[in-house]
Design a protein around this motif. Sequence first.
Motif, PDB file in Angstrom:
ATOM      1  N   ARG A   1      42.115  44.127  41.922  1.00 16.21           N
ATOM      2  CA  ARG A   1      42.789  44.992  40.945  1.00 16.21           C
ATOM      3  C   ARG A   1      41.770  45.991  40.395  1.00 16.21           C
ATOM      4  O   ARG A   1      40.623  45.638  40.155  1.00 16.21           O
ATOM      5  CB  ARG A   1      43.363  44.172  39.800  1.00 16.21           C
ATOM      6  CG  ARG A   1      44.513  43.304  40.221  1.00 16.21           C
ATOM      7  CD  ARG A   1      45.155  42.618  39.015  1.00 16.21           C
ATOM      8  NE  ARG A   1      46.174  41.693  39.428  1.00 16.21           N
ATOM      9  CZ  ARG A   1      47.428  42.015  39.686  1.00 16.21           C
ATOM     10  NH1 ARG A   1      47.825  43.255  39.561  1.00 16.21           N
ATOM     11  NH2 ARG A   1      48.298  41.102  40.067  1.00 16.21           N
ATOM     12  N   VAL A   2      42.230  47.201  40.174  1.00  9.75           N
ATOM     13  CA  VAL A   2      41.393  48.250  39.603  1.00  9.75           C
ATOM     14  C   VAL A   2      42.079  48.725  38.328  1.00  9.75           C
ATOM     15  O   VAL A   2      43.200  49.231  38.381  1.00  9.75           O
ATOM     16  CB  VAL A   2      41.210  49.429  40.591  1.00  9.75           C
ATOM     17  CG1 VAL A   2      40.358  50.521  39.967  1.00  9.75           C
ATOM     18  CG2 VAL A   2      40.617  48.944  41.907  1.00  9.75           C
ATOM     19  N   GLY A   3      41.416  48.551  37.198  1.00  8.01           N
ATOM     20  CA  GLY A   3      41.961  49.014  35.923  1.00  8.01           C
ATOM     21  C   GLY A   3      41.354  50.347  35.529  1.00  8.01           C
ATOM     22  O   GLY A   3      40.395  50.814  36.150  1.00  8.01           O
TER      23      GLY A   3
ATOM     24  N   LEU B   1      46.485  47.997  42.533  1.00  7.64           N
ATOM     25  CA  LEU B   1      46.226  46.778  43.282  1.00  7.64           C
ATOM     26  C   LEU B   1      45.865  47.248  44.679  1.00  7.64           C
ATOM     27  O   LEU B   1      46.689  47.845  45.374  1.00  7.64           O
ATOM     28  CB  LEU B   1      47.457  45.872  43.318  1.00  7.64           C
ATOM     29  CG  LEU B   1      47.297  44.624  44.180  1.00  7.64           C
ATOM     30  CD1 LEU B   1      46.241  43.685  43.580  1.00  7.64           C
ATOM     31  CD2 LEU B   1      48.619  43.900  44.324  1.00  7.64           C
ATOM     32  N   PHE B   2      44.613  47.027  45.067  1.00  9.27           N
ATOM     33  CA  PHE B   2      44.111  47.457  46.370  1.00  9.27           C
ATOM     34  C   PHE B   2      44.055  46.246  47.281  1.00  9.27           C
ATOM     35  O   PHE B   2      43.561  45.189  46.898  1.00  9.27           O
ATOM     36  CB  PHE B   2      42.706  48.061  46.232  1.00  9.27           C
ATOM     37  CG  PHE B   2      42.076  48.412  47.550  1.00  9.27           C
ATOM     38  CD1 PHE B   2      42.290  49.640  48.128  1.00  9.27           C
ATOM     39  CD2 PHE B   2      41.274  47.497  48.220  1.00  9.27           C
ATOM     40  CE1 PHE B   2      41.722  49.969  49.351  1.00  9.27           C
ATOM     41  CE2 PHE B   2      40.698  47.805  49.441  1.00  9.27           C
ATOM     42  CZ  PHE B   2      40.918  49.045  50.012  1.00  9.27           C
TER      43      PHE B   2
ATOM     44  N   SER C   1      32.417  55.601  41.054  1.00  4.94           N
ATOM     45  CA  SER C   1      32.015  54.419  40.288  1.00  4.94           C
ATOM     46  C   SER C   1      32.531  53.190  41.028  1.00  4.94           C
ATOM     47  O   SER C   1      33.646  53.184  41.562  1.00  4.94           O
ATOM     48  CB  SER C   1      32.550  54.477  38.859  1.00  4.94           C
ATOM     49  OG  SER C   1      33.949  54.520  38.855  1.00  4.94           O
ATOM     50  N   SER C   2      31.701  52.157  41.060  1.00  8.07           N
ATOM     51  CA  SER C   2      32.035  50.961  41.826  1.00  8.07           C
ATOM     52  C   SER C   2      33.201  50.210  41.191  1.00  8.07           C
ATOM     53  O   SER C   2      33.239  50.002  39.980  1.00  8.07           O
ATOM     54  CB  SER C   2      30.827  50.040  41.923  1.00  8.07           C
ATOM     55  OG  SER C   2      31.169  48.865  42.627  1.00  8.07           O
ATOM     56  N   ALA C   3      34.111  49.783  42.042  1.00  6.81           N
ATOM     57  CA  ALA C   3      35.207  48.918  41.610  1.00  6.81           C
ATOM     58  C   ALA C   3      35.001  47.513  42.157  1.00  6.81           C
ATOM     59  O   ALA C   3      35.885  46.675  42.069  1.00  6.81           O
ATOM     60  CB  ALA C   3      36.541  49.489  42.078  1.00  6.81           C
TER      61      ALA C   3
ATOM     62  N   VAL D   1      49.896  51.729  43.011  1.00  4.65           N
ATOM     63  CA  VAL D   1      49.352  52.429  41.848  1.00  4.65           C
ATOM     64  C   VAL D   1      50.432  52.541  40.798  1.00  4.65           C
ATOM     65  O   VAL D   1      51.559  52.945  41.093  1.00  4.65           O
ATOM     66  CB  VAL D   1      48.849  53.836  42.250  1.00  4.65           C
ATOM     67  CG1 VAL D   1      48.235  54.556  41.059  1.00  4.65           C
ATOM     68  CG2 VAL D   1      47.869  53.745  43.410  1.00  4.65           C
ATOM     69  N   ALA D   2      50.092  52.163  39.554  1.00  5.47           N
ATOM     70  CA  ALA D   2      51.059  52.251  38.454  1.00  5.47           C
ATOM     71  C   ALA D   2      50.318  52.202  37.132  1.00  5.47           C
ATOM     72  O   ALA D   2      49.371  51.432  36.971  1.00  5.47           O
ATOM     73  CB  ALA D   2      52.065  51.111  38.516  1.00  5.47           C
TER      74      ALA D   2
END
Length: 154
Positions: free
Chosen positions: A120-122, A79-80, A105-107, A73-74
Amino acid sequence: IAPRRRRATLGRCLAAAAVVAAIAVPSGVAVQQAQRADRAEEQTTAIAEALSAPDARLVAEDVTGGGRAVAVVAAGSALFTAQALPVPADERVYQLWVVQDGEASSAGVLRPEDGLVTTRVGDLPDGAVLALTVEPAGGSAQPTTTPVVALATR
């Protein structure tokens, strides 16, 4: 004479088929191994890049049913990745959720390849939780099962 010629032709065809099979099987295995190595290298590169951020932090938990999930996390993103995940039963899929103040909420829907998923999750809100659930094929509008892992990003 004709039956003898047919047997000889059949023998040559069977021998040729055996040679083709002997070449094709190891080649197929080699291609699969190369693809796995490429995926592992891509994942390693993505994690190294994410960890290079000055505010990067790593969170990790075991996944219920097997495997381990890790998020770097940053700067409002993550990045999962999860590895050694079992294949969900009955055409079900893994779905990642960003949970903030009780709202999910869906990623994205994730399909493991060799037990591995990476995404990746933005726009990750401060203090959000990344939760992985097992959902019906195609995913769900909201989680329908208890998360198999939840990573607090703070």
